[in-house]
Motif scaffolding. Structure first.
Motif, short mmCIF file in Angstrom:
data_model
loop_
_atom_site.label_atom_id
_atom_site.label_comp_id
_atom_site.label_asym_id
_atom_site.label_seq_id
_atom_site.Cartn_x
_atom_site.Cartn_y
_atom_site.Cartn_z
N LEU B 13 0.82 -1.22 0.00
CA LEU B 13 0.00 0.00 0.00
C LEU B 13 0.86 1.27 0.00
O LEU B 13 0.55 2.25 -0.69
CB LEU B 13 -0.94 -0.01 1.21
N ILE B 14 1.95 1.22 0.75
CA ILE B 14 2.82 2.41 0.81
C ILE B 14 3.37 2.71 -0.57
O ILE B 14 3.31 3.85 -1.05
CB ILE B 14 3.96 2.19 1.82
N LEU B 17 0.66 4.13 -2.80
CA LEU B 17 0.32 5.54 -2.52
C LEU B 17 1.45 6.47 -2.96
O LEU B 17 1.19 7.57 -3.48
CB LEU B 17 0.03 5.72 -1.02
N LEU B 18 2.69 6.03 -2.77
CA LEU B 18 3.81 6.87 -3.21
C LEU B 18 3.79 7.01 -4.74
O LEU B 18 4.05 8.09 -5.28
CB LEU B 18 5.14 6.28 -2.75
N GLU B 20 1.10 6.82 -6.63
CA GLU B 20 -0.02 7.72 -6.95
C GLU B 20 0.38 9.17 -6.73
O GLU B 20 0.02 10.05 -7.49
CB GLU B 20 -1.22 7.41 -6.04
N GLN B 21 1.14 9.38 -5.65
CA GLN B 21 1.55 10.74 -5.32
C GLN B 21 2.41 11.34 -6.44
O GLN B 21 2.39 12.53 -6.68
CB GLN B 21 2.32 10.76 -4.00
N ARG B 22 3.14 10.46 -7.13
CA ARG B 22 4.04 10.97 -8.16
C ARG B 22 3.38 11.18 -9.51
O ARG B 22 3.96 11.78 -10.40
CB ARG B 22 5.26 10.02 -8.31
#
Lengths: 758, 520
Positions: B13-14, B17-18, B20-22
């Protein structure tokens, strides 16, 4: 001149063309740096080095004006921005903070990994998300197991999108099972929230910005929009009716300078003044009886009450001569479309709710509400204070519901797909009570999100001493360098405005979209993603399985809004908001269907760009009537005396500063636009008497602390009063913690101090 | 993570999400509303704020500011910064504040927005040694030719409004060009586009009228420098009368200006050099060592000056500014001094005591004195109070005399002419006493240079006492030299030089640099 023209001609004669090697370099790499070229996308010329390949509109993340910013994108990433020409809020303009909004994102002190302080007094050391999440959950679960659900609290913000606020509130209360949480909106808008709720039956600022342009009398009370909300002031300046602009403020602010009438009242005499104006309006037969009779309750009692506020009494309390009080009242009585506007001068007071309601009373009794150019209008502070007021799930149940009302609980549970039993009925403590809870040892864990309490909370030194009592302090912010983050046991690096998506609600109830146009540095994650992670690690991920993205969350919040005064079920999606230039609440489904589709966009229904509330005279109370609410004025908590003879006023410094300066101090341009050092405004008479030289250091002492500031000697403050802007960290060491009993908002703007040359 | 085809990856998951953040999705997800639109959208707000026509002959563009509309939002500063792609800390517009009180004692506050005033007779342009400024013949806009600039920064001293600003990254100065490319195609300058209150407009003004109406004693607005100097074209308008006591909010703020160390070294060194040549010409004693020392000091000084230039490679163009620039004249004068100085030194070596050596030295000395005059005029020409003729000539020629004589004392002593050394030490110390006394007089009885005296008191209270101590040391060592031998004269010369370095440091740092009204 002719001489230099001659020599120029001679030089030109010597050099056959400019482009060949010549004595004067007309072009070259340095010149190229600044060459402008047609920017396309309707931008006009822009620097060639920053030419975009696309543009998109986003809503600013500083104040509640909610300006549209046109972001210049290259390969999807923001390289520059300008004010959006067509956005209905700002009409092509922005204040310096808006223009510089991207700069703080590139600051070298951004947090790029979670940081952990392994022992008190030690350093914050880099960690990773896995360890940080495990630590976060272990520590808070241990506190909960040992001390119960009241032992952990959070303090959040009006600076993050609605979807994140809602996620935070729901995660903390429904998922993690805690009770107490509040937001820094307590420091700015709690008063307006409570005042509207009590008077109108719902927290409903009734206005739209067009009202600034349509009034013939504008009354600003404790508001300095010239520098605090410059783009709202733009709308005032566009008013074609040569309006009477009346400013009530102890200081001769920029706005007072631009006004046609300025009433420099004694600080905290505003409630008396407003009751006195009501008295005079009754005396002048300026009461709109038909409106009052049809749409309000409590007027007779109010009229009775203000009989005790004759001009003589009011003049003594405010320092305004009786004939000027009459002139003030006459201006209101003669106005066809009178609008009343207030900000922190009212909201941050020891009897602020009643003061705001005294303004509301004036609007109600003169029928100045529900028509263009009228209203009792609270100008909000933070970009999403309005989102927080409805969706933060802190002191009221998410969506401005009542947790003690079973129907509300059932509706929220249904909308979110959760079990009703997870919704606590116990109300949350307010910010000051949470601080007290920490001091008393009841609250042992604190999670601070996107706010800088160690700078901003009233009586700061005591607050910081209290923080030391915590067993676990988590700070989630863009920067690990804030005063609060520097005290954290765990720091979580957050993505900022511009690095994530979501919606803000501005002062005029306009829901605006903020977009992801920059990559966050390192491992920084959006607050939304951080909440997703926490839900997962806490073990309540299933409860939030529908909260997959900000836009998915927006759809949940729409459901929650159904049937409420702010019903936004008529908003289709983010694209609808984007294409409409923001959408004001309410917009229930049927309204939106009734409106013809816009020409420009076939996919989404168009929305009237400027709408105001109460045009039908129906308020949100059970009987549809607005209430007259009032109380006898009380003296301020700490009045000047022989030992501390000066009254310290606080407030906004410049348009280039935002609150604790966490972001605005990161921009070189903004730093140039405000004084670097803490300064104090002192009246020339006081300065002369105390031997204080211009620009010389001055010691300011209250019963709580002592600070030094540079003297700015100016007649804009009254004798016996001094003013220090709130952006300087040291200021709140001095302030006295007193609170409005209804809104629990701190009274920042009045405490007793003494001053002397340092 | 498994990469086996056909299997669903167990994505952490981390990491998800990272990732997605990028990803940046704003462009794909949302309307690109402006894609098709080429005409500047903001034109609807600014079309009335710029002239419809180009300037006619004798006219130019000028900023006009409606003070009543300016309420202090400062958007113009940041809009100019963003829309012109300036460096992070570079601003071409500034905001100041005037504070005062009305006749009825009500307070008065007025924000003042200011950029380049595109003067009719620009000080920057006249001072520039390499013609890196251009007053555009058609528009009157004072443009800076960035690639022509050598980074001498003289324009930053010449402009009485603090407009040109030096960038150490680029090694050049840059300034407002009134967005000339925008105006050329009918677009408004960035500041005009961005003012929410339409307070800044572009107007056409008659250049001759600007020049003739700028009488001595007139100023654009309270706190601005006398308009007769550069004849600025910006106009400030208000329906409310500006109170007589309105003063800039920073009127009482003291600050140390830039020290310009290469210039300090250059001035002290060249002045000592010229002094040595002159003493050699006057005494005709120890001609070769005096002139050799002078020649060395001269070249050391000129070498030091190179370090003051951001882009020294372009400095060969210095002659372009000769018509108006004292900087050009100084470079020319010192170049000639060095050029004649070299054969003069050679002649004094090859033909000691010859008429040729004397004649060449006489020319060198005369050129040297002219050079000192041009050095002083560089500062006099800025009209800054502390750099007035009395101050500049007094300091520069006084230093020339003192260091020349003290330097000669060392040379005389070393060449065995004790009596000459004694006379030189005595005369040099008199000159030193005079310079020190002048320093104290300027401090205690400042008259027009009060601000500089305040700055000295506030930031450099040690400076005059330090000079006095150095004077005392030079006095004692001079006496010791007279009684025991010339090596002490070296100590005397060094302490005199140190005293003058301090004097010159104060000359640069405590000068009151004129500028537009500033903020708190």
């Amino acid at each position: 001149m002719s001489g230099s023209a001659n020599i120029r001609d001679r030089i030109r004669a010597l050099t056959p063309t400019r482009d060949l090697l010549s004595l004067r370099a007309w072009r070259g790499p340095l010149t190229e740096e600044l060459v402008r070229s047609p920017g396309q996308f309707g931008l006009g010329q822009i620097p060639t080095t920053l030419a975009p390949d696309a543009t998109t509109t986003t809503v600013c993340g500083f104040c509640s004006t909610g300006c549209g910013l046109n972001v210049h994108l290259k390969d999807g990433q923001a390289v520059n921005l300008s004010a959006d020409t067509t956005y209905p809020v700002n009409l092509g303009m922005a204040c310096p903070k808006g223009w510089e909004a991207l700069t703080p994102l590139s600051s070298p002190d951004r947090g790029t990994t979670p940081l952990v302080r392994r022992r008190r007094g030690g350093l914050l050391e880099p960690s990773d998300w896995e360890s940080a999440m495990v630590l976060f959950c272990e520590e808070l679960k241990a506190l909960k197991a040992k001390h119960g659900p009241e032992s952990v609290a959070f303090l959040s913000t009006g600076q993050i999108p609605t979807e994140e606020m809602a996620f935070l509130g729901c995660l903390f209360k429904f998922g993690m099972g805690f009770i107490h949480c509040d937001s820094n909106t307590r420091q700015c808008m709690a008063t307006s929230h409570v005042a509207y709720k009590q008077s109108f039956g719902f927290d409903a600022p009734p206005f739209t910005y067009a009202d600034f342009e349509e009034s013939d009398v504008l009354v600003f009370i404790g508001a300095n929009p010239c520098i605090a909300h410059p783009i709202m002031w733009q709308r005032v300046m566009r008013n074609p009716h040569s309006p009477e602009i009346i400013v009530v403020d102890p200081r001769a602010t920029e706005t007072a300078m631009a006004a046609t009438q300025h009433y420099a009242i004694q600080p905290k005499s505003d409630l008396t003044l407003l009751y006195g104006l009501a008295h005079l309006l009754i005396e002048m037969n300026a009461v709109k009886r038909d409106f009052v009779d049809a749409h309000t309750t409590g007027y007779e009692e109010f009229a009775d009450f203000v009989r005790n506020f004759p001009p003589a009494r009011v003049s003594e309390a405010t320092g305004i001569p009786e004939e000027r009080l009459r002139a003030f009242a006459r201006s209101i009585a003669n106005g066809q479309r009178v609008s009343f506007w207030w900000t922190m001068g009212v909201n941050q007071g020891h009897e602020s709710t009643r003061t705001a309601q005294a303004i509301i009373n004036l609007a109600l009794m003169t029928g100045n509400i529900g028509r263009p150019g009228t209203g009792a209008n609270s100008i909000t502070g933070q970009c999403n204070a309005m989102g927080s007021r409805i969706f933060a799930n802190v002191t009221s149940l998410v969506g401005a519901h009542d947790a003690t009302n079973p129907a509300h609980r059932a509706k929220v549970a249904r909308s979110l797909g959760i079990h009703e039993s997870v919704i606590p009925t116990q109300p949350s403590l307010a910010y000051d009570q949470i601080v007290q809870g920490i001091a008393d040892g009841q609250i042992k864990g604190l999670w601070v999100i996107a706010t800088n309490s160690s700078h901003s909370w009233i009586h700061q030194s005591e607050f910081n001493a209290i923080l030391d009592k915590l067993e676990f302090l988590v700070v989630q912010d863009l920067y690990p360098t804030t005063e609060t983050a520097q005290r954290a046991d765990l720091y979580l690096p957050a993505a900022g405005w511009g690095e994530k998506e979501g919606t803000f609600i501005n002062s005029e109830r306009r829901i605006g979209l903020t977009k992801k146009v920059r990559r966050a540095p390192g491992q920084a994650l959006s607050d939304f993603s951080i909440f997703q992670l926490i839900a997962h690690y806490w073990g309540c991920g299933d409860m939030f399985s529908r909260w997959t993205s900000p836009e998915a969350t927006f759809q949940l919040l729409k459901e929650i809004s159904r049937g409420q005064p702010y019903d936004i079920t008529g908003i289709a999606d983010y694209r609808h908001i984007d294409e409409s230039g923001g959408i004001q609440w309410p917009l229930p489904e049927e309204t939106s269907d009734a409106v013809a589709p816009s020409v420009s966009s076939a996919s989404t229904p168009s929305v009237e760009p400027e709408r105001r509330l109460f045009e039908d005279g129906q308020f949100f109370t059970s009987d549809g009537r607005a209430r007259f609410l009032f109380d006898e004025p009380r003296p301020m908590a700490e009045r000047p005396d022989d030992a501390y003879p000066f009254l310290l006023l606080t407030g906004r410094g410049t348009s280039a500063q935002w609150h604790t300066n966490t972001r605005t101090a990161k921009s070189d341009v903004l730093r140039k636009l405000y004084p670097a050092r803490c300064y104090v405004e002192i009246h020339p008479d006081d300065a002369a008497r105390l031997g204080i030289e211009p620009n010389a250091p001055v010691r300011i002492a209250s019963r709580r602390a002592e600070i030094t500031a540079a003297a700015f000697i100016t007649p804009t403050v009254q004798p016996g009063q001094i003013f220090v802007p709130m952006h300087y960290g040291e200021l709140n060491q001095l302030t006295f913690p007193s609170f409005d009993p209804h809104s629990r908002q701190p009274s920042y703007k009045a405490c007793a101090v003494r001053i002397e040359p340092a | 993570m498994s990469t086996t085809p056909g299997l669903v990856n167990e994505v952490n998951l981390i990491d998800q999400l990272l990732a997605e953040q990028r990803s940046l999705t704003a462009v794909e997800r949302f309307a690109r509303r402006h894609e098709a639109c080429d005409a500047p959208a903001q034109a609807r707000y600014y079309h009335d704020l710029i002239p419809l026509s180009k300037p006619a002959a004798g006219q130019q563009y000028a900023f006009a500011v409606d003070l009543d509309a300016c309420t202090g939002c400062k958007a113009c500063v940041s809009a100019c910064h963003s829309l012109n792609g300036l460096e992070e800390d570079e601003t071409w517009r500034d905001i100041g504040l005037l504070v005062g009180s009305m006749p009825d004692e009500r307070p008065y506050l007025q924000t003042v927005t200011t950029a380049c005033h595109h003067c009719a007779e620009p000080g920057c342009l006249e001072g520039c040694p390499v013609m890196a400024y251009e007053k555009d013949a058609e528009t009157g806009i004072v443009r800076h030719l960035d690639d022509q600039c050598i980074g001498c920064q003289y324009c930053t001293l010449k402009c009485p409004y603090g407009v040109p600003k030096y960038s150490s990254r680029l090694g050049i100065v840059r300034k407002c060009d009134m967005c000339h490319e925008r105006l050329a195609v009918g677009e408004a300058p960035a500041c005009v586009q961005a003012c929410p209150h339409e307070a800044i407009t572009i107007r056409l003004v008659d250049i001759e009228e600007v020049a003739t109406s700028a009488h001595p004693g007139t100023q654009m607005i309270s706190g601005a420098f006398d308009s007769s100097y550069t004849k600025p074209t910006t106009t400030y308008h208000s329906l409310k009368p500006l109170p007589a006591n309105a003063a800039p909010a920073d009127a009482h703020q003291l600050r140390l200006e830039h020290a310009h160390w290469p210039l300090i070294l250059m001035l002290i060194s060249t002045q000592m050099a010229v002094g040595l040549f002159v003493v050699a010409a006057l005494t005709r004693a120890a001609e070769f060592p005096l002139m050799a020392a002078g020649f060395a000091a001269l070249n050391a000084g000129l070498f030091a000056a190179v370090f003051h230039l951001g882009r020294p490679l372009g400095a060969w163009r210095f002659f372009l500014g000769l018509r108006t620039s004292w900087m050009s004249r100084e470079i020319l004068a010192f170049s000639l001094t060095a050029t004649i100085g070299a054969p003069a030194v050679a002649a004094s070596f090859l033909f000691p005591g010859s008429g040729l050596a004397f004649a060449l030295n006489l020319i060198t000395s005369m050129l040297g004195l002219v050079s000192i005059f041009t050095s002083a005029m560089i500062y006099v020409d800025t009209r800054r109070a502390l750099w007035s003729p009395v101050h500049s000539f007094g300091r520069f020629f006084g230093t020339t005399a003192m260091l020349g004589i003290m330097g000669s004392a060392v040379v005389f002593g070393a060449s065995g002419w004790t009596r000459g050394m004694q006379w030189a030490l005595a005369t040099g110390m008199l000159a030193h006493l005079f310079l020190l006394a002048a320093g104290y007089a300027g401090y205690f009885f400042p008259k027009r240079t009060r601000q500089s005296a305040h700055t000295l008191r506030r930031f450099l209270p040690w400076l005059l006492p330090a000079r006095a101590i150095l004077f005392t040391i030079s006095g004692i060592t001079s006496i010791l030299a007279m009684q025991t031998g010339w090596p002490f004269a070296i100590a005397a010369l060094l302490s005199c030089t140190a005293a003058q370095l301090l004097e010159r440091y104060a000359f640069f740092t405590t000068v009151h640099a004129y500028k537009m009204p500033g903020g708190i």
